[in-house]
Write a protein that holds these residues in place. Structure first.
Motif, PDB file in Angstrom:
ATOM      1  N   UNK A  44       0.410  -0.794  -0.248  1.00 32.85           N
ATOM      2  CA  UNK A  44      -0.113   0.023   0.368  1.00 32.85           C
ATOM      3  C   UNK A  44       0.610   1.239   0.224  1.00 32.85           C
ATOM      4  N   UNK A  45       1.943   1.297   0.240  1.00 37.40           N
ATOM      5  CA  UNK A  45       3.466   2.504   0.011  1.00 37.40           C
ATOM      6  C   UNK A  45       2.857   2.811  -1.169  1.00 37.40           C
ATOM      7  N   UNK A  46       4.066   4.232  -0.733  1.00 37.93           N
ATOM      8  CA  UNK A  46       3.522   4.828  -2.710  1.00 37.93           C
ATOM      9  C   UNK A  46       5.479   4.511  -2.965  1.00 37.93           C
ATOM     10  N   UNK A  47       5.573   4.500  -3.909  1.00 35.40           N
ATOM     11  CA  UNK A  47       6.973   4.555  -4.274  1.00 35.40           C
ATOM     12  C   UNK A  47       8.381   4.861  -3.522  1.00 35.40           C
ATOM     13  N   UNK A  48       7.950   6.990  -3.648  1.00 35.10           N
ATOM     14  CA  UNK A  48       8.328   7.215  -2.733  1.00 35.10           C
ATOM     15  C   UNK A  48       8.358   7.274  -1.264  1.00 35.10           C
ATOM     16  N   UNK A  49       7.228   6.737  -0.025  1.00 35.66           N
ATOM     17  CA  UNK A  49       7.468   6.301   1.133  1.00 35.66           C
ATOM     18  C   UNK A  49       8.697   4.812   0.841  1.00 35.66           C
ATOM     19  N   UNK A  50       8.175   3.728   0.528  1.00 38.89           N
ATOM     20  CA  UNK A  50       9.039   2.867  -0.033  1.00 38.89           C
ATOM     21  C   UNK A  50      11.145   3.306   0.092  1.00 38.89           C
ATOM     22  N   UNK A  51      11.527   4.038  -0.831  1.00 34.15           N
ATOM     23  CA  UNK A  51      12.594   4.677  -1.138  1.00 34.15           C
ATOM     24  C   UNK A  51      13.034   5.034  -0.142  1.00 34.15           C
ATOM     25  N   UNK A  52      11.984   5.987   0.815  1.00 39.12           N
ATOM     26  CA  UNK A  52      12.149   6.522   1.522  1.00 39.12           C
ATOM     27  C   UNK A  52      12.913   5.990   2.409  1.00 39.12           C
ATOM     28  N   UNK A  53      12.294   3.995   3.274  1.00 33.62           N
ATOM     29  CA  UNK A  53      12.140   3.797   3.278  1.00 33.62           C
ATOM     30  C   UNK A  53      14.003   2.808   3.333  1.00 33.62           C
ATOM     31  N   UNK A  54      14.350   2.333   2.043  1.00 30.24           N
ATOM     32  CA  UNK A  54      14.890   2.131   2.234  1.00 30.24           C
ATOM     33  C   UNK A  54      16.161   3.170   1.782  1.00 30.24           C
ATOM     34  N   UNK A  55      16.250   4.083   1.725  1.00 27.10           N
ATOM     35  CA  UNK A  55      17.052   5.256   1.768  1.00 27.10           C
ATOM     36  C   UNK A  55      17.778   5.559   3.635  1.00 27.10           C
ATOM     37  N   UNK A  56      16.744   5.172   4.277  1.00 30.87           N
ATOM     38  CA  UNK A  56      16.589   5.349   5.781  1.00 30.87           C
ATOM     39  C   UNK A  56      18.062   4.260   6.527  1.00 30.87           C
ATOM     40  N   UNK A  57      17.669   2.756   5.534  1.00 37.63           N
ATOM     41  CA  UNK A  57      17.502   1.762   6.484  1.00 37.63           C
ATOM     42  C   UNK A  57      18.562   0.754   5.728  1.00 37.63           C
ATOM     43  N   UNK A  58      20.065   0.763   6.024  1.00 35.59           N
ATOM     44  CA  UNK A  58      20.870  -0.173   4.931  1.00 35.59           C
ATOM     45  C   UNK A  58      20.328  -1.591   4.739  1.00 35.59           C
ATOM     46  N   UNK A  59      20.441  -1.833   5.889  1.00 39.94           N
ATOM     47  CA  UNK A  59      20.053  -2.926   6.023  1.00 39.94           C
ATOM     48  C   UNK A  59      18.281  -3.650   5.547  1.00 39.94           C
ATOM     49  N   UNK A  60      17.699  -2.799   5.307  1.00 39.62           N
ATOM     50  CA  UNK A  60      16.574  -2.973   4.724  1.00 39.62           C
ATOM     51  C   UNK A  60      16.989  -3.230   3.015  1.00 39.62           C
ATOM     52  N   UNK A  61      17.866  -3.214   2.538  1.00 44.95           N
ATOM     53  CA  UNK A  61      18.044  -3.581   1.182  1.00 44.95           C
ATOM     54  C   UNK A  61      18.549  -4.373   1.080  1.00 44.95           C
ATOM     55  N   UNK A  62      18.041  -5.538   0.541  1.00 49.53           N
ATOM     56  CA  UNK A  62      18.832  -6.135  -0.406  1.00 49.53           C
ATOM     57  C   UNK A  62      19.829  -6.630  -1.489  1.00 49.53           C
ATOM     58  N   UNK A  63      20.972  -7.537  -0.665  1.00 47.99           N
ATOM     59  CA  UNK A  63      22.392  -7.192  -1.245  1.00 47.99           C
ATOM     60  C   UNK A  63      22.650  -8.377  -1.620  1.00 47.99           C
ATOM     61  N   UNK A  64      24.005  -8.167  -2.272  1.00 49.03           N
ATOM     62  CA  UNK A  64      24.989  -6.900  -2.360  1.00 49.03           C
ATOM     63  C   UNK A  64      23.797  -6.567  -3.469  1.00 49.03           C
ATOM     64  N   UNK A  65      23.737  -5.408  -3.698  1.00 46.88           N
ATOM     65  CA  UNK A  65      23.361  -4.062  -4.919  1.00 46.88           C
ATOM     66  C   UNK A  65      24.548  -3.494  -5.653  1.00 46.88           C
ATOM     67  N   UNK A  66      24.721  -3.734  -6.684  1.00 44.39           N
ATOM     68  CA  UNK A  66      25.523  -3.778  -8.119  1.00 44.39           C
ATOM     69  C   UNK A  66      24.920  -2.286  -8.839  1.00 44.39           C
ATOM     70  N   UNK A  67      26.076  -1.805  -9.213  1.00 48.14           N
ATOM     71  CA  UNK A  67      24.991  -0.368 -10.120  1.00 48.14           C
ATOM     72  C   UNK A  67      26.923   0.419 -10.890  1.00 48.14           C
ATOM     73  N   UNK A  68      25.781   0.246 -12.151  1.00 48.55           N
ATOM     74  CA  UNK A  68      27.261   0.945 -12.991  1.00 48.55           C
ATOM     75  C   UNK A  68      26.992   2.492 -13.782  1.00 48.55           C
ATOM     76  N   UNK A  69      25.799   2.555 -13.256  1.00 49.82           N
ATOM     77  CA  UNK A  69      25.253   4.171 -13.529  1.00 49.82           C
ATOM     78  C   UNK A  69      23.901   3.569 -14.303  1.00 49.82           C
ATOM     79  N   UNK A  70      24.205   2.707 -15.350  1.00 46.39           N
ATOM     80  CA  UNK A  70      23.275   2.017 -16.330  1.00 46.39           C
ATOM     81  C   UNK A  70      21.990   0.756 -15.994  1.00 46.39           C
ATOM     82  N   UNK A  71      22.731  -0.234 -15.246  1.00 47.29           N
ATOM     83  CA  UNK A  71      21.922  -1.398 -15.063  1.00 47.29           C
ATOM     84  C   UNK A  71      22.058  -1.576 -13.518  1.00 47.29           C
TER      85      UNK A  71
END
Length: 118
Positions: free
Chosen positions: A76-103
């Motif tokens: 039920x949360x908005x995209x903005x709320x979900x992104x806010x949650x993820x950014x607030x707590x690293x342990x909420x993010x599925x890891x590892x997270x890999x990013x190269x600017x495109x993928x």
């Protein structure tokens, strides 16, 4: 841009992914996901480049996820709320997270790494 590799050193999956990157000579910057979680804007960019649903970015088996009762909130949360949650707590993010600017890849599957980072 070198690969940004967000990881948690105590996580076995993260260690396997890091080993794979090293063995395949991939240039990457390792970033401790708890000490330096990606900012909300970075997460939004990663999410938009990933082709994945935003809920795939959550570490659903983590203690923090359960503590916050997110199972019921994610639908039920908005995209903005979900992104806010993820950014607030690293342990909420599925890891590892890999990013190269495109993928972006979330978690570690050898075939995904082969396809995206080899």
């Amino acid at each position: 841009m070198a690969l940004a590799f967000y990881w948690y050193p105590k996580c076995g999956t993260c260690r396997k992914a890091k080993k794979w990157l090293e063995e395949n000579n991939v240039d990457f910057n390792e970033i401790h996901i708890v000490d330096n979680p990606p900012a909300k804007e970075q997460l939004k960019e990663m999410y938009q480049n990933s082709g994945l649903e935003l809920k795939k970015f959550f570490n659903t088996s983590g203690q923090k996820y359960r503590e916050l009762g997110l199972k019921d909130k994610i639908g039920t949360a908005s995209e903005d709320e979900l992104l806010e949650l993820l950014a607030s707590e690293g342990m909420l993010i599925k890891r590892p997270l890999a990013y190269d600017g495109k993928k972006t890849t979330v978690g570690f599957k050898e075939e995904e790494y082969e396809k995206n980072w080899a």
